[in-house]
Design an enzyme around this catalytic site. Structure first.
Site, PDB file in Angstrom:
ATOM      1  N   ARG A 146       4.652  -4.289  17.084  1.00 16.64           N
ATOM      2  CA  ARG A 146       2.909  -4.937  17.892  1.00 16.64           C
ATOM      3  C   ARG A 146       3.028  -4.627  19.394  1.00 16.64           C
ATOM      4  NH1 ARG A 146       1.196  -9.296  13.731  1.00 16.64           N
ATOM      5  NH2 ARG A 146       0.213  -8.150  12.745  1.00 16.64           N
TER       6      ARG A 146
ATOM      7  N   LYS B 299      -2.322 -11.138  -6.164  1.00 15.26           N
ATOM      8  CA  LYS B 299      -4.041 -11.701  -7.155  1.00 15.26           C
ATOM      9  C   LYS B 299      -5.426 -11.056  -6.127  1.00 15.26           C
ATOM     10  CE  LYS B 299      -1.076 -16.113  -6.498  1.00 15.26           C
ATOM     11  NZ  LYS B 299      -1.654 -17.493  -5.675  1.00 15.26           N
TER      12      LYS B 299
ATOM     13  N   GLY C 261      -1.486  -6.109   5.611  1.00  7.00           N
ATOM     14  CA  GLY C 261       0.292  -5.908   5.914  1.00  7.00           C
ATOM     15  C   GLY C 261       1.215  -5.282   4.626  1.00  7.00           C
TER      16      GLY C 261
ATOM     17  N   GLY D 182      -6.097 -10.406   7.298  1.00  9.72           N
ATOM     18  CA  GLY D 182      -6.681 -10.457   6.561  1.00  9.72           C
ATOM     19  C   GLY D 182      -8.328 -10.223   7.528  1.00  9.72           C
TER      20      GLY D 182
HETATM   21  P1  ADP Z   1      -1.617  -6.391   0.889  1.00  9.00           P
HETATM   22  O1  ADP Z   1      -0.706  -7.223   2.027  1.00  9.00           O
HETATM   23  O2  ADP Z   1      -1.413  -4.888   1.090  1.00  9.00           O
HETATM   24  O3  ADP Z   1      -3.332  -7.155   1.533  1.00  9.00           O
HETATM   25  P2  ADP Z   1      -1.391  -8.175  -1.209  1.00  9.00           P
HETATM   26  O4  ADP Z   1      -0.207  -8.710  -0.380  1.00  9.00           O
HETATM   27  O5  ADP Z   1      -2.312  -8.860  -1.649  1.00  9.00           O
HETATM   28  O6  ADP Z   1      -1.171  -6.616  -0.845  1.00  9.00           O
HETATM   29  O7  ADP Z   1       0.014  -8.310  -2.152  1.00  9.00           O
HETATM   30  C1  ADP Z   1       1.220  -7.348  -2.038  1.00  9.00           C
HETATM   31  C2  ADP Z   1       2.294  -7.713  -2.801  1.00  9.00           C
HETATM   32  O8  ADP Z   1       2.113  -8.023  -3.964  1.00  9.00           O
HETATM   33  C3  ADP Z   1       3.395  -7.269  -2.951  1.00  9.00           C
HETATM   34  O9  ADP Z   1       4.472  -7.949  -2.589  1.00  9.00           O
HETATM   35  C4  ADP Z   1       4.190  -6.680  -4.319  1.00  9.00           C
HETATM   36  O10 ADP Z   1       5.220  -6.660  -4.741  1.00  9.00           O
HETATM   37  C5  ADP Z   1       2.967  -7.744  -4.924  1.00  9.00           C
HETATM   38  N1  ADP Z   1       2.993  -7.122  -6.311  1.00  9.00           N
HETATM   39  C6  ADP Z   1       2.416  -5.466  -6.963  1.00  9.00           C
HETATM   40  N2  ADP Z   1       1.928  -5.353  -7.675  1.00  9.00           N
HETATM   41  C7  ADP Z   1       2.629  -6.261  -8.438  1.00  9.00           C
HETATM   42  C8  ADP Z   1       2.673  -6.671 -10.195  1.00  9.00           C
HETATM   43  N3  ADP Z   1       2.400  -6.002 -10.727  1.00  9.00           N
HETATM   44  N4  ADP Z   1       3.611  -7.291 -10.720  1.00  9.00           N
HETATM   45  C9  ADP Z   1       4.296  -8.305  -9.260  1.00  9.00           C
HETATM   46  N5  ADP Z   1       3.532  -8.117  -7.659  1.00  9.00           N
HETATM   47  C10 ADP Z   1       3.133  -7.444  -7.477  1.00  9.00           C
HETATM   48 MG    MG Z   2       0.248  -8.929   1.779  1.00 12.48          MG
END
Ligand code: ADP
Ligand code: MG
Length: 419
Positions: free
Chosen positions: A38, A204, A357, A380
């Site tokens: 950053r 999620k 992230g 976000g």
């Molecule tokens: P981003 O930060 O890119 O938006 P998220 O925060 O929504 O992504 O999700 C990232 C997390 O999802 C990671 O820590 C990853 O380990 C978890 N994840 C992805 N697939 C699975 C899975 N099948 N089971 C459990 N956790 C998962």
């Molecule tokens: Mg995330």
């Protein structure tokens, strides 16, 4: 709305005090900045202000100090590193508002910069307190917001202060990092070149439901992976064993499947293990072959192939959310493959944008961050933008119509403003 840009103020910064909101929320370990990303990102912005002869007063937050002074969240390590990387002194003003800040601003010479102590030491920051905004707003007639990552928050240093400065006859503009974020994110949300494919994954559905909804209306294909896919499997009546799943979102998933029809692409196979760990023994199964005790940790090889085919004809690709638990080697393959597909698509001239992230961390880990069109730094904020929600920190900026005389020509020829 097209916002006014720092670029539009070229030639009119000399001797001006400029209040700059930056994203300097860096990880600190043992009192030292442990990741420069950053800091490096803001150097061109500060350089631009320096070369223009501006007197920069920088506002930034660090961590969540809960509205009171907490030395553990001091920006002192950031000032030190910033100074080193900039090759010029960056003084830290020990207070975050009031006469001490004003004096520090008054002492600046043209081209100087001072960093004001953590904005979140003030309880009014996250409450968008008008008095706090007025205090900061009284320091300058020019405000630059270059902190895209906090643009979805209406805080005193992101929203309130911009309004105060504009109300007093000044201008509030987007800095170059903000400009770049808005440029790419607006490209995928407004008239993307088609076919437009979105790949959504992560932990999620709940945190991303608005994005999935919005994307469903605009994409040609919506690929779903990660734990999010498990909830869709359940909606299809499939066994997901002990996988991470959101039972209370199954109805929502059913509804999305119904409305999405062929647009929605789900994994056809999965990588499972009895435990999600770094030493897990994995097996690849058809999605119909998962049984009790299995945990889905990644997409399988056939699904990777399927995604590759879907991306084959795409002209625009947005990726948000890893395909599996990529932090652990046994479950990283799907995510790393998608990272590679993003880079290869970019080579073919496809516009590729990554948000989130963890997804940004994944493309970094793959060593491919500089081979895609854009990696958004605002988790976000990029999600809210993609979901079609207005970003208060952007809404508060001066529209292009308020461009000062003489700046209109460059403004008109610059199409990178916020939409
Ligand atoms: P981003 O930060 O890119 O938006 P998220 O925060 O929504 O992504 O999700 C990232 C997390 O999802 C990671 O820590 C990853 O380990 C978890 N994840 C992805 N697939 C699975 C899975 N099948 N089971 C459990 N956790 C998962
Ligand atoms: Mg995330």
């Amino acid at each position: 709305m097209q916002t006014l840009l720092l670029d539009d103020l070229r030639g009119s910064l000399e001797g001006q005090t400029v209040l700059v909101r930056l994203d300097l929320n860096t990880p600190i370990a043992d009192g030292v900045v442990s990741d420069d990303t950053r800091i490096e990102a803001v150097l061109p912005t500060l350089q631009q202000l320096h070369e223009g002869g501006a007197r920069a007063v920088v506002l930034a937050h660090l961590g969540r100090p809960k509205g009171q002074v907490d030395p553990a969240f001091s920006l002192a390590p950031v000032a030190l590193r910033l100074s080193k990387r900039l090759g010029r002194p960056v003084a830290l003003c020990a207070e975050s508002r009031g006469p001490v800040v004003r004096e520090a601003a008054n002492r600046l010479s043209d081209g100087d910069v001072v960093l004001v102590e953590n904005t979140r030491f003030e309880a009014g920051e996250t409450k968008n307190d008008p008095d706090l905004a007025a205090d900061w707003g009284s320091l300058a007639r020019i405000y630059v917001n270059d902190a895209f990552g906090t643009a979805h928050r209406a805080h005193a240093s992101t929203e309130g202060v911009a309004r105060v400065i504009r109300a007093a006859g000044g201008v509030a503009v987007a800095g170059p990092l903000m400009q770049r974020e808005l440029h790419f994110l607006s490209k995928v949300t407004q008239n993307p070149e088609r076919p437009f494919v979105a790949i959504v994954g992560g932990a999620k559905i709940s945190g991303k439901i608005d994005v999935v909804e919005a994307l469903l209306g605009s994409v040609d294909r919506l690929v779903i992976g990660g734990a999010m896919a498990n909830t869709f499997f359940m909606a299809l009546g499939l066994e997901v064993g002990d996988s991470l799943v959101e039972v209370e979102k199954v109805d929502m998933a059913k509804d999305l499947l119904e409305r999405g029809g062929d647009k929605i692409v789900l994994p056809v196979d999965v990588r499972v293990a009895t435990e999600i760990s770094a030493s897990a023994e994995v097996r690849d199964l058809e999605r119909t072959a998962v049984s009790a005790g299995d945990r889905i940790g990644d997409i399988g090889p056939q699904s990777e192939q399927l995604i590759s085919e879907v991306l084959g004809s795409a002209r625009t690709v947005m990726w948000n959310g890893p395909m599996g638990v990529f932090e652990l080697d046994p479950f990283a393959h799907g995510t790393m493959s998608v990272a590679r597909m993003m880079a290869e698509a970019t080579d073919r001239g496809v516009l590729t944008v990554i948000g989130g992230g963890d997804s940004a961390a994944a493309i970094e880990a793959a060593g491919l961050a500089d081979r895609v069109s854009h990696v958004s730094t605002g988790g976000g904020a990029s999600l809210e933008y993609l979901a079609g929600d207005p970003l208060p920190g952007v809404e508060a900026l001066s529209p292009r119509a308020e461009a000062p005389a003489g700046a209109t020509e460059s403004a008109a020829s610059n199409d990178q403003g916020a939409a």
